[in-house]
Design a protein around this motif. Structure first.
Motif, PDB file in Angstrom:
ATOM      1  N   GLU A 158      59.399  84.439  97.076  1.00 40.79           N
ATOM      2  CA  GLU A 158      58.341  83.718  96.958  1.00 40.79           C
ATOM      3  C   GLU A 158      58.242  82.617  95.639  1.00 40.79           C
ATOM      4  O   GLU A 158      57.632  81.644  95.797  1.00 40.79           O
ATOM      5  CB  GLU A 158      57.214  84.510  97.023  1.00 40.79           C
ATOM      6  CG  GLU A 158      56.729  84.866  98.489  1.00 40.79           C
ATOM      7  CD  GLU A 158      56.113  83.880  99.323  1.00 40.79           C
ATOM      8  OE1 GLU A 158      55.873  82.839  99.061  1.00 40.79           O
ATOM      9  OE2 GLU A 158      55.419  84.471 100.219  1.00 40.79           O
ATOM     10  N   CYS A 159      58.270  83.324  94.626  1.00 40.33           N
ATOM     11  CA  CYS A 159      58.604  82.704  93.185  1.00 40.33           C
ATOM     12  C   CYS A 159      59.735  81.426  93.370  1.00 40.33           C
ATOM     13  O   CYS A 159      59.208  80.254  92.891  1.00 40.33           O
ATOM     14  CB  CYS A 159      59.012  83.518  92.047  1.00 40.33           C
ATOM     15  SG  CYS A 159      57.754  84.796  91.730  1.00 40.33           S
ATOM     16  N   TYR A 160      60.507  81.613  94.202  1.00 45.38           N
ATOM     17  CA  TYR A 160      61.673  80.674  94.184  1.00 45.38           C
ATOM     18  C   TYR A 160      61.231  79.595  95.041  1.00 45.38           C
ATOM     19  O   TYR A 160      61.506  78.288  94.845  1.00 45.38           O
ATOM     20  CB  TYR A 160      63.199  81.094  94.515  1.00 45.38           C
ATOM     21  CG  TYR A 160      64.055  80.141  94.637  1.00 45.38           C
ATOM     22  CD1 TYR A 160      64.531  79.386  93.620  1.00 45.38           C
ATOM     23  CD2 TYR A 160      64.692  79.579  95.843  1.00 45.38           C
ATOM     24  CE1 TYR A 160      65.635  78.411  93.718  1.00 45.38           C
ATOM     25  CE2 TYR A 160      65.849  78.781  96.066  1.00 45.38           C
ATOM     26  CZ  TYR A 160      66.101  78.279  94.938  1.00 45.38           C
ATOM     27  OH  TYR A 160      67.082  77.204  94.823  1.00 45.38           O
ATOM     28  N   ALA A 161      60.629  79.752  96.124  1.00 45.98           N
ATOM     29  CA  ALA A 161      60.105  78.899  97.171  1.00 45.98           C
ATOM     30  C   ALA A 161      59.178  78.126  96.393  1.00 45.98           C
ATOM     31  O   ALA A 161      58.885  76.729  96.598  1.00 45.98           O
ATOM     32  CB  ALA A 161      59.540  79.707  98.173  1.00 45.98           C
ATOM     33  N   GLU A 162      58.153  78.683  95.429  1.00 41.51           N
ATOM     34  CA  GLU A 162      57.074  77.963  94.958  1.00 41.51           C
ATOM     35  C   GLU A 162      57.566  77.046  93.683  1.00 41.51           C
ATOM     36  O   GLU A 162      57.118  75.944  93.308  1.00 41.51           O
ATOM     37  CB  GLU A 162      55.951  78.854  94.500  1.00 41.51           C
ATOM     38  CG  GLU A 162      55.196  79.684  95.481  1.00 41.51           C
ATOM     39  CD  GLU A 162      54.250  80.625  95.090  1.00 41.51           C
ATOM     40  OE1 GLU A 162      54.155  80.652  93.838  1.00 41.51           O
ATOM     41  OE2 GLU A 162      53.618  81.555  95.883  1.00 41.51           O
ATOM     42  N   GLU A 163      58.715  77.720  92.937  1.00 41.79           N
ATOM     43  CA  GLU A 163      59.344  77.030  91.865  1.00 41.79           C
ATOM     44  C   GLU A 163      60.729  77.325  91.874  1.00 41.79           C
ATOM     45  O   GLU A 163      61.334  78.126  91.341  1.00 41.79           O
ATOM     46  CB  GLU A 163      58.558  77.376  90.612  1.00 41.79           C
ATOM     47  CG  GLU A 163      59.267  76.746  89.259  1.00 41.79           C
ATOM     48  CD  GLU A 163      58.932  77.551  87.971  1.00 41.79           C
ATOM     49  OE1 GLU A 163      59.177  77.198  87.067  1.00 41.79           O
ATOM     50  OE2 GLU A 163      57.851  78.114  88.236  1.00 41.79           O
ATOM     51  N   PRO A 164      61.419  76.427  92.665  1.00 37.01           N
ATOM     52  CA  PRO A 164      63.062  76.752  92.764  1.00 37.01           C
ATOM     53  C   PRO A 164      63.655  76.011  91.511  1.00 37.01           C
ATOM     54  O   PRO A 164      64.364  75.188  91.360  1.00 37.01           O
ATOM     55  CB  PRO A 164      63.144  75.320  93.864  1.00 37.01           C
ATOM     56  CG  PRO A 164      62.255  74.322  93.891  1.00 37.01           C
ATOM     57  CD  PRO A 164      60.987  75.222  93.556  1.00 37.01           C
ATOM     58  N   SER A 165      63.294  76.955  90.414  1.00 39.83           N
ATOM     59  CA  SER A 165      64.363  76.524  89.064  1.00 39.83           C
ATOM     60  C   SER A 165      65.213  77.441  89.206  1.00 39.83           C
ATOM     61  O   SER A 165      65.636  78.163  89.901  1.00 39.83           O
ATOM     62  CB  SER A 165      63.277  76.837  87.803  1.00 39.83           C
ATOM     63  OG  SER A 165      62.811  78.561  88.000  1.00 39.83           O
ATOM     64  N   ASP A 166      66.292  77.022  87.790  1.00 38.51           N
ATOM     65  CA  ASP A 166      67.503  77.790  87.869  1.00 38.51           C
ATOM     66  C   ASP A 166      67.227  79.298  87.557  1.00 38.51           C
ATOM     67  O   ASP A 166      68.302  80.055  87.831  1.00 38.51           O
ATOM     68  CB  ASP A 166      68.259  77.278  86.512  1.00 38.51           C
ATOM     69  CG  ASP A 166      68.566  75.671  86.877  1.00 38.51           C
ATOM     70  OD1 ASP A 166      68.898  75.160  88.198  1.00 38.51           O
ATOM     71  OD2 ASP A 166      69.178  75.011  85.890  1.00 38.51           O
ATOM     72  N   SER A 167      66.035  79.503  86.696  1.00 34.59           N
ATOM     73  CA  SER A 167      65.858  80.830  86.506  1.00 34.59           C
ATOM     74  C   SER A 167      65.559  81.854  87.743  1.00 34.59           C
ATOM     75  O   SER A 167      66.304  83.001  88.059  1.00 34.59           O
ATOM     76  CB  SER A 167      64.797  81.098  85.313  1.00 34.59           C
ATOM     77  OG  SER A 167      63.744  80.627  85.938  1.00 34.59           O
ATOM     78  N   ASN A 168      64.716  81.320  88.564  1.00 37.01           N
ATOM     79  CA  ASN A 168      64.349  81.938  89.733  1.00 37.01           C
ATOM     80  C   ASN A 168      65.592  82.014  90.653  1.00 37.01           C
ATOM     81  O   ASN A 168      65.747  82.855  91.315  1.00 37.01           O
ATOM     82  CB  ASN A 168      63.264  81.117  90.417  1.00 37.01           C
ATOM     83  CG  ASN A 168      61.862  81.499  89.653  1.00 37.01           C
ATOM     84  OD1 ASN A 168      61.526  82.419  89.060  1.00 37.01           O
ATOM     85  ND2 ASN A 168      60.882  80.546  89.809  1.00 37.01           N
ATOM     86  N   LEU A 169      66.314  80.933  90.573  1.00 36.08           N
ATOM     87  CA  LEU A 169      67.676  81.197  91.602  1.00 36.08           C
ATOM     88  C   LEU A 169      68.565  82.243  90.852  1.00 36.08           C
ATOM     89  O   LEU A 169      69.094  82.839  91.854  1.00 36.08           O
ATOM     90  CB  LEU A 169      68.581  79.680  91.249  1.00 36.08           C
ATOM     91  CG  LEU A 169      69.729  79.720  92.153  1.00 36.08           C
ATOM     92  CD1 LEU A 169      69.779  79.779  93.420  1.00 36.08           C
ATOM     93  CD2 LEU A 169      70.419  78.354  91.876  1.00 36.08           C
ATOM     94  N   ALA A 170      68.731  82.417  89.803  1.00 37.64           N
ATOM     95  CA  ALA A 170      69.531  83.496  89.111  1.00 37.64           C
ATOM     96  C   ALA A 170      68.947  84.928  89.514  1.00 37.64           C
ATOM     97  O   ALA A 170      69.824  85.908  89.705  1.00 37.64           O
ATOM     98  CB  ALA A 170      69.423  83.527  87.560  1.00 37.64           C
TER      99      ALA A 170
END
Length: 392
Positions: free
Chosen positions: A314-326
């Motif tokens: 959910e965090c990645y869907a809301e904010e597709p940042s590099d850290s959330n991707l990792a």
């Protein structure tokens, strides 16, 4: 006078008797139907990311049927088809007071036949990334863990609160008082040592609530070190404690098994391996956990971990940042590289990275499907970063 047997045969008998005592059971017998189903469930979870079929499912039952258990339900692999599933749930690396690097620890676990390894360094998870990376080579599942130093009785916080032991150890190394972290712990920072302070640890109840709120399973380590464990366990259970350690390399401790039963807690255990060497230390993977204990642990832990993974997605869907991707890619068995051709969308990334932890049924859960739908419009090439999944 003697019984006619050679000294060597007497030694072998003594060693065999000692092994039987340490194993916790005498006679061996076939698994019950309940144990067979538990073994099947546990092994399927261990090998989630491997191709499954009805034939592989039946083969796991056949494998289980070829195994024996002792009086305590500890699995004894028999024959070529008898696969013993070893969980090591308590170990340390040089990132706290262990003597091996996480990669060397994983290598030793592989040599000892460990299938699932929890790295539980003191008050730090800094060694987890290296352990996860090393585990890819051997097909070992890493459970990210940490052994949190806590205090039970209330305290009054004030100015000048001492930093944690790990921070003190690092400061001692930097100042030249000791050569490394191991030496700092061995000489000064062990429990009750000359530089040990209880001023920095969180309250045990607070630590348990933090673990529960962040998708973890809380287990009380070393309950035998407590002078009066009953009132402590009662209070910690009220705070959300999931389990207590009951099994060691010398067998099951009946008093703590009864305590777990009394408060409805999971029973776990591990070697508490540090890599010191010598006869006084239990070997990595030496604690034999019964199949029903492993099944009960996963029955509680898997929904908790699944919910935590959903939150990460959910965090990645809301904010597709590099850290959330990792945070997503670390779950995969395969390695992820920067550069190369991007995957078409975040949904593809999920399909590549999560089968190690989520079953087909869990991947098809309504909430996961809804998250996949959100991610279908999200490119994994964010901020100029593209990822390539390495296939074998």
């Amino acid at each position: 006078m003697g019984d006619g047997s050679s000294p060597n045969s007497k030694d072998k008998k003594k060693k065999k008797k000692k092994r039987n005592h340490r194993g916790g059971g005498g006679s061996k017998k076939k698994m019950t139907h309940e144990q067979l189903l538990a073994f099947k469930s546990v092994t399927e979870w261990v090998h989630l990311d491997q191709p499954s079929s009805s034939s592989s499912s039946s083969s796991s039952l056949t494998c289980a049927a070829s195994c024996l258990v002792d009086d305590f339900g500890v699995q004894k692999g028999v024959g070529r088809g008898g696969e013993k599933v070893v969980f090591e749930l308590h170990s340390h690396s040089k990132f706290s007071d262990g003597f091996l690097s996480p990669s060397k620890l994983v290598e030793r676990a592989h040599i000892n036949g460990v299938k699932v390894l929890a790295l539980t360094d003191h008050d730090t998870m800094s060694g987890i990334p290296e352990a996860v990376e090393a585990a890819r080579k051997y097909g070992i599942k890493i459970i990210p863990g940490v052994e949190i130093s806590t205090i039970f009785s209330p305290r009054i916080a004030g100015k000048g609160v001492a930093p944690g032991r790990l921070h003190v150890a690092r400061a001692m190394v930097e100042a030249g008082y000791v050569e490394n972290l191991k030496q700092a712990f061995a000489r000064y920072l062990f429990d009750g040592g000359p530089a040990y302070s209880t001023g920095s640890e969180p309250l045990a109840e607070e630590a348990i609530k933090m673990i529960c709120n962040t998708g973890g399973v809380s287990v009380l380590a070393h309950p035998w070190a407590l002078k009066n464990p009953v009132p402590i366990v009662r209070r910690l259970k009220e705070a959300g404690l999931h389990g207590i350690e009951v099994y060691r390399s010398d067998g099951r401790l009946a008093a703590y098994s009864d305590l777990a039963d009394a408060y409805g807690l999971l029973k776990t255990g591990g070697s508490d391996y540090h890599g010191r060497g010598g006869h006084n230390e239990s070997e990595l993977g030496s604690v034999n956990l019964p199949v029903l204990v492993l099944h009960d642990l996963l029955k509680v832990a898997r929904p908790i971990w699944c919910d935590a993974i959903k939150e990460i997605l959910e965090c990645y869907a809301e904010e597709p940042s590099d850290s959330n991707l990792a945070s997503i890619t670390r779950f995969g068995r395969t390695r992820v590289f920067k550069g190369g051709s991007p995957l078409s969308c975040g949904q593809d990334l999920i399909d590549h990275c999560l089968p190690l932890w989520l079953s087909t049924e869990e991947m098809e859960d309504a909430e996961v499907e809804a998250i996949k739908l959100k991610l279908s419009n999200v490119s994994v090439s964010q901020g100029g970063i593209q990822v390539l999944i390495e296939t074998k």
